[in-house]
Write a protein that holds these residues in place. Structure first.
Motif, PDB file in Angstrom:
ATOM      1  N   GLY A   1      32.937  31.919  -0.126  1.00 53.48           N
ATOM      2  CA  GLY A   1      32.668  32.690  -1.336  1.00 53.48           C
ATOM      3  C   GLY A   1      32.896  34.181  -1.126  1.00 53.48           C
ATOM      4  N   LEU A   2      32.474  34.687   0.022  1.00 54.61           N
ATOM      5  CA  LEU A   2      32.687  36.095   0.322  1.00 54.61           C
ATOM      6  C   LEU A   2      34.167  36.385   0.563  1.00 54.61           C
ATOM      7  CD1 LEU A   2      29.682  37.024   2.668  1.00 54.61           C
ATOM      8  CD2 LEU A   2      29.905  37.372   0.207  1.00 54.61           C
TER       9      LEU A   2
ATOM     10  N   GLN B   1      39.899  39.562  -3.805  1.00 56.00           N
ATOM     11  CA  GLN B   1      39.899  40.196  -5.134  1.00 56.00           C
ATOM     12  C   GLN B   1      39.643  41.699  -5.013  1.00 56.00           C
ATOM     13  OE1 GLN B   1      36.804  37.886  -6.981  1.00 56.00           O
ATOM     14  NE2 GLN B   1      38.204  36.308  -7.741  1.00 56.00           N
ATOM     15  N   ARG B   2      38.637  42.071  -4.238  1.00 54.68           N
ATOM     16  CA  ARG B   2      38.285  43.487  -4.098  1.00 54.68           C
ATOM     17  C   ARG B   2      39.420  44.266  -3.418  1.00 54.68           C
ATOM     18  NH1 ARG B   2      33.777  45.122  -7.106  1.00 54.68           N
ATOM     19  NH2 ARG B   2      32.103  43.581  -6.862  1.00 54.68           N
TER      20      ARG B   2
ATOM     21  N   MET C   1      20.016  32.878  -2.682  1.00 58.10           N
ATOM     22  CA  MET C   1      20.287  34.321  -2.669  1.00 58.10           C
ATOM     23  C   MET C   1      21.594  34.605  -3.398  1.00 58.10           C
ATOM     24  SD  MET C   1      20.724  36.895   0.609  1.00 58.10           S
ATOM     25  CE  MET C   1      19.018  36.693   1.098  1.00 58.10           C
ATOM     26  N   THR C   2      21.588  35.556  -4.346  1.00 59.02           N
ATOM     27  CA  THR C   2      22.799  35.909  -5.082  1.00 59.02           C
ATOM     28  C   THR C   2      23.598  36.936  -4.299  1.00 59.02           C
ATOM     29  OG1 THR C   2      21.874  37.783  -6.301  1.00 59.02           O
ATOM     30  CG2 THR C   2      21.468  35.594  -7.209  1.00 59.02           C
ATOM     31  N   GLU C   3      24.800  37.257  -4.860  1.00 54.56           N
ATOM     32  CA  GLU C   3      25.680  38.207  -4.181  1.00 54.56           C
ATOM     33  C   GLU C   3      25.056  39.591  -4.067  1.00 54.56           C
ATOM     34  OE1 GLU C   3      28.178  38.910  -8.322  1.00 54.56           O
ATOM     35  OE2 GLU C   3      29.226  38.461  -6.469  1.00 54.56           O
ATOM     36  N   TYR C   4      24.074  39.896  -4.937  1.00 48.74           N
ATOM     37  CA  TYR C   4      23.441  41.214  -4.905  1.00 48.74           C
ATOM     38  C   TYR C   4      22.173  41.225  -4.054  1.00 48.74           C
ATOM     39  CZ  TYR C   4      26.561  42.692  -8.635  1.00 48.74           C
ATOM     40  OH  TYR C   4      27.678  43.021  -9.367  1.00 48.74           O
ATOM     41  N   GLU C   5      21.707  40.061  -3.629  1.00 51.00           N
ATOM     42  CA  GLU C   5      20.467  39.979  -2.872  1.00 51.00           C
ATOM     43  C   GLU C   5      20.781  39.902  -1.382  1.00 51.00           C
ATOM     44  OE1 GLU C   5      18.751  36.520  -4.655  1.00 51.00           O
ATOM     45  OE2 GLU C   5      17.537  37.682  -6.052  1.00 51.00           O
ATOM     46  N   TYR C   6      20.493  40.967  -0.702  1.00 52.36           N
ATOM     47  CA  TYR C   6      20.709  40.998   0.740  1.00 52.36           C
ATOM     48  C   TYR C   6      19.714  41.988   1.318  1.00 52.36           C
ATOM     49  CZ  TYR C   6      23.471  44.998  -0.811  1.00 52.36           C
ATOM     50  OH  TYR C   6      23.882  46.155  -1.423  1.00 52.36           O
ATOM     51  N   THR C   7      19.506  41.891   2.610  1.00 54.23           N
ATOM     52  CA  THR C   7      18.531  42.743   3.282  1.00 54.23           C
ATOM     53  C   THR C   7      19.242  43.710   4.221  1.00 54.23           C
ATOM     54  OG1 THR C   7      18.289  41.238   5.156  1.00 54.23           O
ATOM     55  CG2 THR C   7      16.890  40.827   3.219  1.00 54.23           C
ATOM     56  N   MET C   8      18.492  44.660   4.726  1.00 52.64           N
ATOM     57  CA  MET C   8      19.052  45.576   5.714  1.00 52.64           C
ATOM     58  C   MET C   8      19.447  44.809   6.971  1.00 52.64           C
ATOM     59  SD  MET C   8      19.153  48.475   4.263  1.00 52.64           S
ATOM     60  CE  MET C   8      19.493  49.550   5.648  1.00 52.64           C
ATOM     61  N   THR C   9      18.740  43.728   7.248  1.00 52.20           N
ATOM     62  CA  THR C   9      19.091  42.895   8.400  1.00 52.20           C
ATOM     63  C   THR C   9      20.471  42.284   8.217  1.00 52.20           C
ATOM     64  OG1 THR C   9      16.752  42.383   8.770  1.00 52.20           O
ATOM     65  CG2 THR C   9      18.375  40.924   9.801  1.00 52.20           C
ATOM     66  N   ASP C  10      20.779  41.859   6.968  1.00 50.39           N
ATOM     67  CA  ASP C  10      22.112  41.318   6.688  1.00 50.39           C
ATOM     68  C   ASP C  10      23.191  42.367   6.949  1.00 50.39           C
ATOM     69  OD1 ASP C  10      21.086  38.842   5.797  1.00 50.39           O
ATOM     70  OD2 ASP C  10      20.738  39.674   3.795  1.00 50.39           O
ATOM     71  N   LEU C  11      22.958  43.590   6.461  1.00 55.15           N
ATOM     72  CA  LEU C  11      23.944  44.647   6.660  1.00 55.15           C
ATOM     73  C   LEU C  11      24.097  44.978   8.143  1.00 55.15           C
ATOM     74  CD1 LEU C  11      23.143  47.135   3.740  1.00 55.15           C
ATOM     75  CD2 LEU C  11      24.852  45.314   3.816  1.00 55.15           C
TER      76      LEU C  11
ATOM     77  N   ASN D   1      26.114  47.799  -4.859  1.00 50.23           N
ATOM     78  CA  ASN D   1      27.260  47.018  -4.386  1.00 50.23           C
ATOM     79  C   ASN D   1      26.845  45.599  -4.016  1.00 50.23           C
ATOM     80  OD1 ASN D   1      28.857  49.283  -4.609  1.00 50.23           O
ATOM     81  ND2 ASN D   1      28.916  49.727  -2.417  1.00 50.23           N
ATOM     82  N   THR D   2      27.755  44.672  -4.180  1.00 48.73           N
ATOM     83  CA  THR D   2      27.506  43.312  -3.703  1.00 48.73           C
ATOM     84  C   THR D   2      27.523  43.300  -2.179  1.00 48.73           C
ATOM     85  OG1 THR D   2      29.848  42.703  -3.616  1.00 48.73           O
ATOM     86  CG2 THR D   2      28.710  42.386  -5.723  1.00 48.73           C
ATOM     87  N   LEU D   3      27.061  42.212  -1.592  1.00 48.52           N
ATOM     88  CA  LEU D   3      27.077  42.101  -0.134  1.00 48.52           C
ATOM     89  C   LEU D   3      28.500  42.223   0.397  1.00 48.52           C
ATOM     90  CD1 LEU D   3      25.830  41.566   2.606  1.00 48.52           C
ATOM     91  CD2 LEU D   3      25.953  39.099   2.128  1.00 48.52           C
ATOM     92  N   LEU D   4      29.439  41.525  -0.227  1.00 50.07           N
ATOM     93  CA  LEU D   4      30.822  41.600   0.248  1.00 50.07           C
ATOM     94  C   LEU D   4      31.361  43.016   0.143  1.00 50.07           C
ATOM     95  CD1 LEU D   4      34.058  41.633  -0.724  1.00 50.07           C
ATOM     96  CD2 LEU D   4      33.368  40.477   1.384  1.00 50.07           C
ATOM     97  N   LEU D   5      31.040  43.690  -0.944  1.00 48.24           N
ATOM     98  CA  LEU D   5      31.536  45.044  -1.118  1.00 48.24           C
ATOM     99  C   LEU D   5      30.959  45.983  -0.058  1.00 48.24           C
ATOM    100  CD1 LEU D   5      33.392  46.786  -2.704  1.00 48.24           C
ATOM    101  CD2 LEU D   5      31.640  47.069  -4.466  1.00 48.24           C
ATOM    102  N   GLN D   6      29.715  45.753   0.329  1.00 48.50           N
ATOM    103  CA  GLN D   6      29.151  46.548   1.424  1.00 48.50           C
ATOM    104  C   GLN D   6      29.884  46.271   2.735  1.00 48.50           C
ATOM    105  OE1 GLN D   6      27.542  48.722   0.114  1.00 48.50           O
ATOM    106  NE2 GLN D   6      25.404  48.309  -0.423  1.00 48.50           N
ATOM    107  N   ILE D   7      30.205  45.009   2.988  1.00 51.78           N
ATOM    108  CA  ILE D   7      30.916  44.647   4.217  1.00 51.78           C
ATOM    109  C   ILE D   7      32.306  45.279   4.234  1.00 51.78           C
ATOM    110  CG2 ILE D   7      31.912  42.720   5.518  1.00 51.78           C
ATOM    111  CD1 ILE D   7      29.608  40.978   4.360  1.00 51.78           C
TER     112      ILE D   7
END
Length: 433
Positions: free
Chosen positions: A258-259, A265-266, A1-11, A97-103
């Motif tokens: 990685g996150l 950085q963000r 899974m890449t940084e852009y691939e995430y699900t609503m469950t992840d969020l 947004n990437t997963l980290l950026l959403q977090i």
């Protein structure tokens, strides 16, 4: 899974962890709702001030096209999030947004949420539980006026244009209405009632030669401006508070390596200083960081509850912070920027005071209704050393004529001398010394 691939469950998983940390920290938030949207949707929300429902006006479409053009040519980025002062609190997350950026964004939103719920300006001036319904009701009323064959879009636009031009010429706190018969009679008989001495738009809505639907449109614009004033008055505090807490939350969120690297950085991008202008995220973050270290958690909670940007900076922006952030004051001479003070032992207070005098509503001129003389509305510019931009002032007077329904005179100062600007009922401008 890449940084852009995430699900609503992840969020949902990360949101649950963030909510737990906000409770442990002691943030006091409204119920939080998130919506995922495309970049086109984010542009629309940005243009329409984030509201799910808002009345139509050409200025919102203009803002949308401007932001869209800037974004397409990489002249500006989109906000990572947009959050509404409402209960429940609504925030939008951009799908790209990437997963980290959403977090990070979700943690940032909880900081805003806490600020909205606890800062006194928001508690005094807004009712978060009614926000969404208020804006929806406004949209419906404007739509009804537009569709009314006896009114129509052109007449509605004319009043909205005038009200928009004056939307921040209002009281900066909700005014008290007359409470008894004596006060009602005094209010009715006064040419300029006391409650309108600092509320030009409110005065025009009540005393202008207008029909009821025109008064209603002005009240709609005025009510929405009152809703946004606390956000204008606390921009540095609000963004600094949200940035400080997203930083504290993510440090304790047990992110994968990685996150975590992307988080650093963000975060540094969010709070970096901006060349030639103040970054509210940067200044607010640095001040709250300093206050938490020196005064503790209880103190910063009290400060976020009581202050606005002007008092916050005047009281807590120290010489050490000014020096650390390399703040300076400047002036423009012959199209060149000239540094006038730097943050040293002698100059830091001047730097601080110039910043204090430029934040919130202080950058907007104050125009007060002073008298009505034989049907002519007399206005006064509350001169603080900063002159009006005459071309803009002249055009604004024409809008005031539309809402007043007669001649308008404005008293101001130009080059140290008294000056009168006159706008006739036919919108002809005359400048008299």
């Amino acid at each position: 899974m890449t940084e852009y691939e995430y699900t609503m469950t992840d969020l949902a998983f990360w949101n649950e962890k963030i909510e737990k940390l906000t409770d442990e920290i002691g943030l006091n938030c409204y119920e939080q709702h998130f919506e995922i949207c495309s970049y086109e949707d984010m542009l629309c929300y940005e243009a329409y001030t984030g509201m799910p429902s808002h009345y139509h006006h050409w200025s919102f479409g203009k803002a949308y096209e401007r932001q869209k053009t800037f974004y397409q040519y990489n002249l500006t980025g989109l906000p990572y999030e947009m959050v509404i002062n409402s209960d429940p609190c609504i925030a939008y997350l951009m799908r790209d947004n990437t997963l980290l950026l959403q977090i990070l964004t979700m943690a940032h939103v909880y900081g805003h949420n806490d600020f909205f719920r606890n800062n006194r300006l928001f508690k005094q001036n807004t009712r978060a539980e009614l926000t969404i319904e208020l804006f929806k009701a406004h949209a419906n009323r404007v739509r009804d006026y537009i569709q009314n064959p006896g009114i129509g879009p052109e007449k509605v636009e004319r009043i909205l244009d005038g009200a928009h031009a004056l939307k921040f010429q209002i009281t900066r706190t909700k005014p008290e209405k007359p409470r008894n018969r004596a006060e009602l009679e005094e209010d009715r008989d006064a040419a300029i009632p006391e409650r309108f001495k600092n509320d030009l738009l409110g005065f025009l809505a009540e005393r202008g030669r207008l029909s009821e639907w025109e008064r209603d449109l002005i009240h709609i614009v005025r009510d929405e401006a009152l809703y946004f004033i606390p956000q204008i008055e606390t921009k540095i505090m609000n963004e600094g508070w949200a940035s400080y807490w997203h930083y504290q939350i993510l440090k304790n969120l047990e992110l994968p390596q990685g996150l975590y690297l992307e988080f650093i950085q963000r975060h540094n991008l969010v709070i970096r200083p901006h060349q030639g202008r103040v970054n509210p995220y940067f200044v607010g973050f640095k001040v709250f960081e300093y206050l938490d270290k020196t005064g503790g958690r209880e103190k910063i909670m009290a400060i976020r509850a009581e202050e606005r940007d002007q008092s916050f900076l005047r009281r807590y922006l120290t010489r050490e912070l000014c020096e650390e952030m390399h703040l300076f004051s400047y002036d423009v001479e012959d199209e060149y920027i000239v540094v006038t003070e730097v943050s040293d032992e002698e100059g830091w207070k001047t730097v601080r005071d110039q910043l204090v005098n430029s934040v919130g509503m202080s950058g907007m001129p104050v125009i007060k209704p002073m008298a009505v003389e034989k049907g002519t509305l007399v206005l006064e510019h509350d001169f603080d050393g900063r002159e009006l931009e005459l071309q803009y002032a002249q055009q604004t007077l024409k809008y005031i004529v539309d809402l007043w329904g007669g001649k308008v005179v404005l008293h101001t100062k130009i080059n140290g001398k008294d000056k009168r600007l006159i706008c006739t009922e036919n919108k002809e401008i005359a400048d008299l010394k």
